[in-house]
Design a protein around this motif. Structure first.
Motif, mmCIF file in Angstrom:
data_model
loop_
_atom_site.group_PDB
_atom_site.id
_atom_site.type_symbol
_atom_site.label_atom_id
_atom_site.label_comp_id
_atom_site.label_asym_id
_atom_site.label_seq_id
_atom_site.Cartn_x
_atom_site.Cartn_y
_atom_site.Cartn_z
ATOM 1 N N PHE A 63 -12.399 -19.865 -16.844
ATOM 2 C CA PHE A 63 -12.273 -20.606 -18.048
ATOM 3 C C PHE A 63 -10.803 -20.493 -18.505
ATOM 4 O O PHE A 63 -10.179 -21.666 -19.019
ATOM 5 N N ARG A 64 -10.220 -19.279 -18.467
ATOM 6 C CA ARG A 64 -8.828 -18.932 -19.074
ATOM 7 C C ARG A 64 -7.745 -19.812 -18.359
ATOM 8 O O ARG A 64 -6.616 -20.041 -18.813
ATOM 9 N N PHE A 65 -8.143 -20.329 -17.111
ATOM 10 C CA PHE A 65 -7.276 -21.057 -16.224
ATOM 11 C C PHE A 65 -7.310 -22.642 -16.406
ATOM 12 O O PHE A 65 -6.623 -23.314 -15.751
ATOM 13 N N ASP A 66 -8.621 -22.890 -17.000
ATOM 14 C CA ASP A 66 -8.838 -24.466 -17.185
ATOM 15 C C ASP A 66 -8.449 -25.090 -18.222
ATOM 16 O O ASP A 66 -8.438 -24.727 -19.366
ATOM 17 N N THR A 67 -7.893 -26.461 -17.882
ATOM 18 C CA THR A 67 -7.715 -27.260 -18.855
ATOM 19 C C THR A 67 -9.160 -27.855 -19.395
ATOM 20 O O THR A 67 -9.788 -28.227 -18.689
ATOM 21 N N MET A 68 -9.310 -27.830 -20.763
ATOM 22 C CA MET A 68 -10.183 -28.071 -21.593
ATOM 23 C C MET A 68 -10.338 -29.317 -22.296
ATOM 24 O O MET A 68 -9.146 -29.258 -22.715
ATOM 25 N N ALA A 69 -11.127 -30.306 -22.376
ATOM 26 C CA ALA A 69 -10.833 -31.630 -23.253
ATOM 27 C C ALA A 69 -12.020 -31.757 -24.151
ATOM 28 O O ALA A 69 -13.459 -31.527 -23.571
ATOM 29 N N TRP A 70 -12.142 -32.672 -25.045
ATOM 30 C CA TRP A 70 -13.097 -33.432 -25.860
ATOM 31 C C TRP A 70 -12.862 -34.627 -25.584
ATOM 32 O O TRP A 70 -11.775 -35.464 -25.665
ATOM 33 N N TYR A 71 -13.973 -35.486 -25.210
ATOM 34 C CA TYR A 71 -14.109 -36.800 -25.212
ATOM 35 C C TYR A 71 -15.060 -37.373 -26.200
ATOM 36 O O TYR A 71 -15.855 -36.715 -26.571
ATOM 37 N N ARG A 72 -15.112 -38.754 -26.557
ATOM 38 C CA ARG A 72 -16.010 -39.383 -27.115
ATOM 39 C C ARG A 72 -16.733 -40.774 -26.802
ATOM 40 O O ARG A 72 -15.718 -41.285 -26.084
ATOM 41 N N GLN A 73 -17.803 -41.078 -26.984
ATOM 42 C CA GLN A 73 -18.232 -42.205 -26.646
ATOM 43 C C GLN A 73 -19.150 -42.962 -27.443
ATOM 44 O O GLN A 73 -20.118 -42.316 -28.184
ATOM 45 N N VAL A 74 -18.900 -44.190 -27.729
ATOM 46 C CA VAL A 74 -20.090 -45.012 -28.546
ATOM 47 C C VAL A 74 -20.665 -45.995 -27.457
ATOM 48 O O VAL A 74 -20.207 -46.450 -26.560
ATOM 49 N N TYR A 88 -12.717 -25.487 -29.248
ATOM 50 C CA TYR A 88 -13.127 -25.744 -30.538
ATOM 51 C C TYR A 88 -12.501 -27.053 -30.877
ATOM 52 O O TYR A 88 -11.380 -27.514 -30.239
ATOM 53 N N LEU A 89 -12.972 -28.018 -31.449
ATOM 54 C CA LEU A 89 -12.538 -29.173 -32.067
ATOM 55 C C LEU A 89 -12.800 -29.325 -33.696
ATOM 56 O O LEU A 89 -13.839 -29.499 -33.846
ATOM 57 N N GLN A 90 -11.713 -29.007 -34.187
ATOM 58 C CA GLN A 90 -11.841 -28.973 -35.853
ATOM 59 C C GLN A 90 -11.473 -30.422 -36.142
ATOM 60 O O GLN A 90 -10.257 -30.836 -35.724
ATOM 61 N N MET A 91 -12.437 -31.167 -36.674
ATOM 62 C CA MET A 91 -12.251 -32.339 -37.231
ATOM 63 C C MET A 91 -12.339 -32.738 -38.526
ATOM 64 O O MET A 91 -13.105 -32.074 -39.426
ATOM 65 N N ASN A 92 -11.068 -33.223 -39.074
ATOM 66 C CA ASN A 92 -10.964 -33.202 -40.734
ATOM 67 C C ASN A 92 -10.871 -34.551 -40.889
ATOM 68 O O ASN A 92 -10.491 -35.577 -40.261
ATOM 69 N N SER A 93 -10.927 -34.959 -42.258
ATOM 70 C CA SER A 93 -10.677 -36.370 -42.842
ATOM 71 C C SER A 93 -11.382 -37.366 -42.134
ATOM 72 O O SER A 93 -10.572 -38.264 -41.574
ATOM 73 N N LEU A 94 -12.638 -36.944 -41.798
ATOM 74 C CA LEU A 94 -13.370 -37.908 -40.696
ATOM 75 C C LEU A 94 -13.522 -39.338 -41.522
ATOM 76 O O LEU A 94 -14.036 -39.492 -42.742
ATOM 77 N N THR A 95 -13.722 -40.326 -40.489
ATOM 78 C CA THR A 95 -13.865 -41.654 -40.976
ATOM 79 C C THR A 95 -15.206 -42.186 -40.119
ATOM 80 O O THR A 95 -15.396 -41.621 -39.170
ATOM 81 N N PRO A 96 -15.712 -43.413 -40.696
ATOM 82 C CA PRO A 96 -16.775 -43.724 -39.834
ATOM 83 C C PRO A 96 -16.390 -44.183 -38.489
ATOM 84 O O PRO A 96 -17.341 -44.174 -37.581
ATOM 85 N N GLU A 97 -15.150 -44.194 -38.153
ATOM 86 C CA GLU A 97 -14.752 -44.594 -36.837
ATOM 87 C C GLU A 97 -14.800 -43.581 -35.828
ATOM 88 O O GLU A 97 -14.688 -43.746 -34.654
ATOM 89 N N ASP A 98 -14.972 -42.314 -36.459
ATOM 90 C CA ASP A 98 -15.160 -41.256 -35.736
ATOM 91 C C ASP A 98 -16.566 -40.952 -35.136
ATOM 92 O O ASP A 98 -16.971 -40.091 -34.222
ATOM 93 N N THR A 99 -17.369 -41.841 -35.719
ATOM 94 C CA THR A 99 -18.993 -41.666 -35.130
ATOM 95 C C THR A 99 -19.037 -41.884 -33.824
ATOM 96 O O THR A 99 -18.452 -42.746 -33.137
ATOM 97 N N ALA A 100 -19.741 -40.841 -32.814
ATOM 98 C CA ALA A 100 -19.710 -41.108 -31.445
ATOM 99 C C ALA A 100 -20.567 -39.842 -30.902
ATOM 100 O O ALA A 100 -20.589 -39.030 -31.885
ATOM 101 N N MET A 101 -20.807 -40.016 -29.849
ATOM 102 C CA MET A 101 -21.303 -38.667 -29.028
ATOM 103 C C MET A 101 -19.814 -38.058 -28.408
ATOM 104 O O MET A 101 -19.238 -38.536 -27.806
ATOM 105 N N TYR A 102 -19.734 -36.724 -28.721
ATOM 106 C CA TYR A 102 -18.691 -36.133 -28.441
ATOM 107 C C TYR A 102 -19.103 -35.217 -26.997
ATOM 108 O O TYR A 102 -20.016 -34.350 -27.283
ATOM 109 N N TYR A 103 -18.068 -35.183 -26.103
ATOM 110 C CA TYR A 103 -18.614 -34.301 -24.836
ATOM 111 C C TYR A 103 -17.399 -33.444 -24.648
ATOM 112 O O TYR A 103 -16.213 -33.949 -24.860
ATOM 113 N N CYS A 104 -17.515 -32.287 -24.167
ATOM 114 C CA CYS A 104 -16.849 -31.341 -23.775
ATOM 115 C C CYS A 104 -16.735 -31.588 -22.092
ATOM 116 O O CYS A 104 -17.474 -31.788 -21.445
ATOM 117 N N ASN A 105 -15.154 -31.417 -21.613
ATOM 118 C CA ASN A 105 -15.082 -31.265 -20.253
ATOM 119 C C ASN A 105 -14.023 -30.235 -19.783
ATOM 120 O O ASN A 105 -13.247 -29.789 -20.464
#
Length: 112
Positions: free
Chosen positions: A29-40, A79-96
């Motif tokens: 893990f400590r060597f891996d690039t990690m990402a968050w994706y989202r999909q509607v 982690y993904l800290q999400m602030n000031s959320l808007t309806p446009e942020d509504t989605a399924m969020y996936y870790c990669n």
């Protein structure tokens, strides 16, 4: 085989905050690039943010200044800290992990 387990999604009002977590079973893990994706539904999955092994970060334009990606290598967690959320942020969020492994997703709904 690496497994990723996400948590932290839910229903939040516009302007609110959520923190997503993704824990990896991988030993590298400590060597891996990690990402968050989202999909509607009906749209392609899009990259929200990523973080390299050295904690360099990058964000999609629409979340810059609102979302923060971070990692704790001692906990094999990103982690993904999400602030000031808007309806446009509504989605399924996936870790990669390293562009190869996906989590099961966690739903985020921003609605009043």
């Amino acid at each position: 085989q690496v497994q990723l387990v996400e948590s932290g999604g839910g229903l939040v009002q516009p302007g609110g905050s959520l923190r997503l977590s993704c824990t990896s079973s991988g030993s590298s893990f400590r060597f891996d690039t990690m990402a968050w994706y989202r999909q509607v539904p009906g749209k392609e999955r899009e990259l929200v943010a990523n973080i390299t092994w050295s904690s360099l970060t990058d964000y999609m334009d629409s979340v810059k200044g609102r979302f923060i990606i971070s990692r704790d290598n001692a906990k094999n967690t990103v982690y993904l800290q999400m602030n000031s959320l808007t309806p446009e942020d509504t989605a399924m969020y996936y870790c990669n992990c390293a562009g190869r492994t996906w989590g099961q997703g966690t739903q985020v709904i921003v609605s009043s």
